[in-house]
Design a protein around this motif. Structure first.
Motif: not given
Ligand SMILES: [Zn+2]
Lengths: 191, 233
Positions: B60, B63-64, B66-68, B70-72, B109, B113
């Motif tokens: 989706p 998602l990108r 979201q992942v970035l 979370a990492v930040r 989800l 978050r």
């Protein structure tokens, strides 16, 4: 499976080392290179886009947190990432099964059986050819494990054969697959 | 298990076809046996190639980001010296809470978050030298801690174990200034994971935290019953 041209290029191992040092740009490149493979694996096995999305996020967070554990002397970045993705996906499948209390009794067919279907529908030509060169019982054991997420004990129960037989089938089949697939070190699937 | 027995299981291990106990047994052996470790790596290479057997589906688009994100979020916490987190978290018993939180990753989800953000905040907070952790005690059994940092004015209630308050009821957290309780939010414990309730306040103003049982869903403007758990700050 086709692989997009991307900025990671040949040395993905170096990118993972940069990720281990907290390099966000390297992480983005790894994401762009692998998000499709990881998500495809998760959604293909779980059959649930929502759960597949969660697993994909888990996998990339694990890559971010655990890149330091990747050992380039031991193996390739691709193997490390896809193993992580498979492991997390299988964990999610097992949680799903606990919730659904999916029957494992061989007399009762499982409701959603991704495994057999996956074996029949294998897409990548190289993988399909390699699987075709295994014996049917090896193919069945490996397929139920990798695409179905079953443990060797569950597979033995399901097939009604002793655990030792399943182990032997998996072992012989995987040795064969290793020779057919595992040694193509420079491979990027290009179909 | 012997080296020979482990060897028999390596293919199943590489396929993730072993249960958790067997997995740990194999991994312990791999630490010590370079022969098995090399074989596993080769078998894993073959297993990973099987990933190309599933149909390719684009993830989706959201998602990108979201992942970035979370990492930040994690980046800010990794600047906190890890030794601090380990020491203080162990003292506060938070290791258990944090371990439990990873389960939340597979949950719904939105909740995930929120939980993840709270977890990051918690980790960042316990990393600060000025942070404190206290255990609430009272008439119900449970494992409820309050972690707070007077300097940054951030706090977090960490509920690892607490019985359900009953139908139509919630727990309400109070910060007590002198004799006056002020509401700091409501929560319901979850049976299978820790619940985190973030609190922002000038903690110097308060002498105690307390929890009472109140009516769902929003609780009460003033406590309607005696606190079931409390602690001085
Ligand atoms: Zn060994």
């Amino acid at each position: 499976m086709s692989v997009d041209n991307d900025r990671v290029g040949g040395d993905e191992e170096a990118f993972l080392r940069r990720v281990a040092h907290g390099d966000e740009r390297a992480f983005r490149a790894i994401y762009d290179r692998y998000a499709r493979s990881v998500y495809s694996l998760a959604v293909g096995l779980l059959r649930d886009p929502q759960q597949a999305e969660e697993v994909t996020q888990e996998v990339f967070l694990a890559i971010w947190r655990g890149a330091a554990q990747f050992d380039a002397d031991r193996g390739r970045a691709r193997t490390w990432i896809l193993s992580l993705a498979h492991h997390r996906t299988v964990d999610a499948i097992r949680r799903q099964r606990v919730r659904a209390a999916e029957p494992l009794d061989p007399a009762v067919p499982a409701p959603s059986d991704a495994a057999e279907e996956a074996i029949r529908g294998v897409e990548g030509a190289r993988v399909r050819d390699a699987l075709a060169r295994l014996s049917p019982v090896q193919r069945e054991a490996i397929g139920l494990a990798y695409y179905g997420g079953y443990t060797q004990e569950e597979i033995a129960r399901r097939l009604g054969v002793p655990l030792g037989t399943v182990k032997t089938r998996m072992r012989d089949g995987m040795m064969r697959l290793r020779d057919l697939l595992g040694n193509a070190r420079s491979e990027v699937e290009t179909t | 298990m012997t080296h020979e027995e482990i060897r028999e299981s390596l293919a199943a291990y590489a396929l993730d076809a072993v249960d958790e106990d067997a997995r740990r047994t194999v991994e312990t052996h791999l630490q010590a046996c370079s022969e098995c470790a090399a074989e596993v790596e080769a078998l894993r290479g073959a297993a990973a190639a099987l990933a190309a057997g599933v149909p390719v589906v684009a993830p989706p688009p959201g998602l990108r980001a979201q992942v970035l994100a979370a990492v930040r979020g994690e980046r800010t916490t990794t600047r906190v010296p890890r030794i601090w987190i380990a020491g203080l978290a162990a003292a506060a018993g938070l290791i258990i809470a944090l371990a439990g939180l990873s389960f939340s990753l597979s949950r719904e989800l939105a909740a995930q978050r929120a939980q993840l953000a709270a977890q990051e905040q918690l980790v960042a907070m316990v990393g600060r030298p000025s942070a404190r952790a206290i255990t609430l005690q009272g008439t119900v059994e449970g494992n409820v801690r309050f972690v707070y940092d007077p300097q940054s004015r951030q706090g977090m209630l960490v509920v690892t174990r607490l019985r359900d308050p009953g139908r139509g009821l919630v727990y309400q957290l109070w910060l007590v200034a002198g004799q006056t309780p002020e509401s700091a939010g409501v929560f319901r414990p979850a049976p299978d994971r820790p619940v985190l309730l973030p609190v922002t306040a000038d903690f110097g103003r308060y002498g105690a935290v307390a929890i009472s049982v109140e009516r769902a869903p929003v609780g009460a403007p003033r406590p309607t019953s005696a606190p079931v758990l409390s602690s001085s700050l």
